[in-house]
Design a protein around this motif. Sequence first.
Motif, PDB file in Angstrom:
ATOM      1  N   ASP A 239       0.824  -1.215   0.000  1.00  0.00           N
ATOM      2  CA  ASP A 239       0.000   0.000   0.000  1.00  0.00           C
ATOM      3  C   ASP A 239       0.850   1.253   0.000  1.00  0.00           C
ATOM      4  OD1 ASP A 239      -2.806  -1.122   0.345  1.00  0.00           O
ATOM      5  OD2 ASP A 239      -1.781  -2.083   2.014  1.00  0.00           O
TER       6      ASP A 239
ATOM      7  N   ALA B 103       1.232   7.997  -0.528  1.00  0.00           N
ATOM      8  CA  ALA B 103       1.388   6.669  -1.123  1.00  0.00           C
ATOM      9  C   ALA B 103       2.260   6.694  -2.376  1.00  0.00           C
ATOM     10  CB  ALA B 103       0.023   6.088  -1.470  1.00  0.00           C
TER      11      ALA B 103
ATOM     12  N   ARG C  55      -0.310   3.409  -6.956  1.00  0.00           N
ATOM     13  CA  ARG C  55      -0.706   3.463  -5.544  1.00  0.00           C
ATOM     14  C   ARG C  55      -1.616   4.650  -5.250  1.00  0.00           C
ATOM     15  NH1 ARG C  55       4.872   1.812  -4.932  1.00  0.00           N
ATOM     16  NH2 ARG C  55       5.042  -0.257  -3.957  1.00  0.00           N
TER      17      ARG C  55
ATOM     18  N   SER D 221      -5.071   3.582  -5.971  1.00  0.00           N
ATOM     19  CA  SER D 221      -5.521   2.588  -4.991  1.00  0.00           C
ATOM     20  C   SER D 221      -5.865   3.207  -3.650  1.00  0.00           C
ATOM     21  CB  SER D 221      -4.443   1.516  -4.803  1.00  0.00           C
ATOM     22  OG  SER D 221      -4.154   0.847  -6.006  1.00  0.00           O
ATOM     23  N   ARG D 222      -5.148   4.259  -3.266  1.00  0.00           N
ATOM     24  CA  ARG D 222      -5.305   4.824  -1.925  1.00  0.00           C
ATOM     25  C   ARG D 222      -6.312   5.965  -1.862  1.00  0.00           C
ATOM     26  NH1 ARG D 222      -4.517   1.812   1.914  1.00  0.00           N
ATOM     27  NH2 ARG D 222      -4.190   3.570   3.313  1.00  0.00           N
TER      28      ARG D 222
END
Length: 343
Positions: free
Chosen positions: A59, A235, A313, A316-317
């Motif tokens: 992550d 991230a 990332r 995704s975050r």
Amino acid sequence: MGYKVDFKQMNHIFEQLSDEYDIYAPKRFKKQGRYSDTDIVRYDRVENIEDVVFDQKSDYPAKEVLSPITQPLFYFTEDEYRESKVNDKKILIFMRPCDVHAMERQNRVYLQNGGFEDFYYKRLQEKVKIVLMECCTGWDTCFCVSMGTNKTDEYSIGVRCLDNELLVEVKDDEFNSYFEDAANDDFKVEFIEKNQIEVKIPEIKDKEVLAKLKEHPMWQSFNSRCISCGACTIACSTCTCFTTTDIMYNENMNIGERKRTSASCQIDGFSDMAGGHSFRPTAGDRMRYKILHKFHDYKARFKDYHMCVGCGRCTSRCPEYISVTKTVEKMAAAIEEIEREGK
């Protein structure tokens, strides 16, 4: 040289390596994720191979090893100061190809930026050896192939994880002695050739187009979506912004420490100046700054490649599900519109 080792053998090698190296890798932290009863994978010291997460993209990026979110710089008293200390051991980091390229971007910012070298980064980076984690499939937010960061030769050891065993490629002769009891294998690291996502980075041909792009209304569409939390930049494997804070000790206000803490250009107030002036007062302004920095400004300055490495990332975050690749596509459409109008 190539080798095959089971996890028991690898743990013995870890024990031998730990005399000289601190070993860092993506590690699972149970029930510490963003949502209830979810885990998080981030970089930390590991002591055995079972702790290394091979089947999931971390992550948070490997950069946290060399540029931690919070890092003490020095301690001071009324009349003197002392620099913070670091471990004397060398550093061995398990990385995917995109993170290896991201470290190169960090090296340029911290060590090759107008002749200035960041002492606190350099003293860690110069001790690093890389264990490359083979990455042949990627994940649904990855676009490293589009960014040209899916392959690298910059590693000492390459590994492929199988069921309870590793295939190992040793490029740095320093490490061959650790595998002298292992079975030989002709393993060579392979790389992903196609992501689920492909993105074409648009070229901005001149300053006139750039100026009009900065004023394009597409950026202000993010005012109703982006909440300026900064999750994307924390991230991000290539972001390097930070702030410094002096911490005074309660017992004696003349004694304390200075810390460096990761900062984010997406947070409201990041660009504020004395007198109350702000360069980027809206979420859309801040999004424009970030995207242009990753996909234009860095390359325009250093004349080779973009800052973004396509790890995905940030997508995704993001709690608002803002996709960086979709944003780049919107930027490309805006550039086409500007060029059409200019004809």
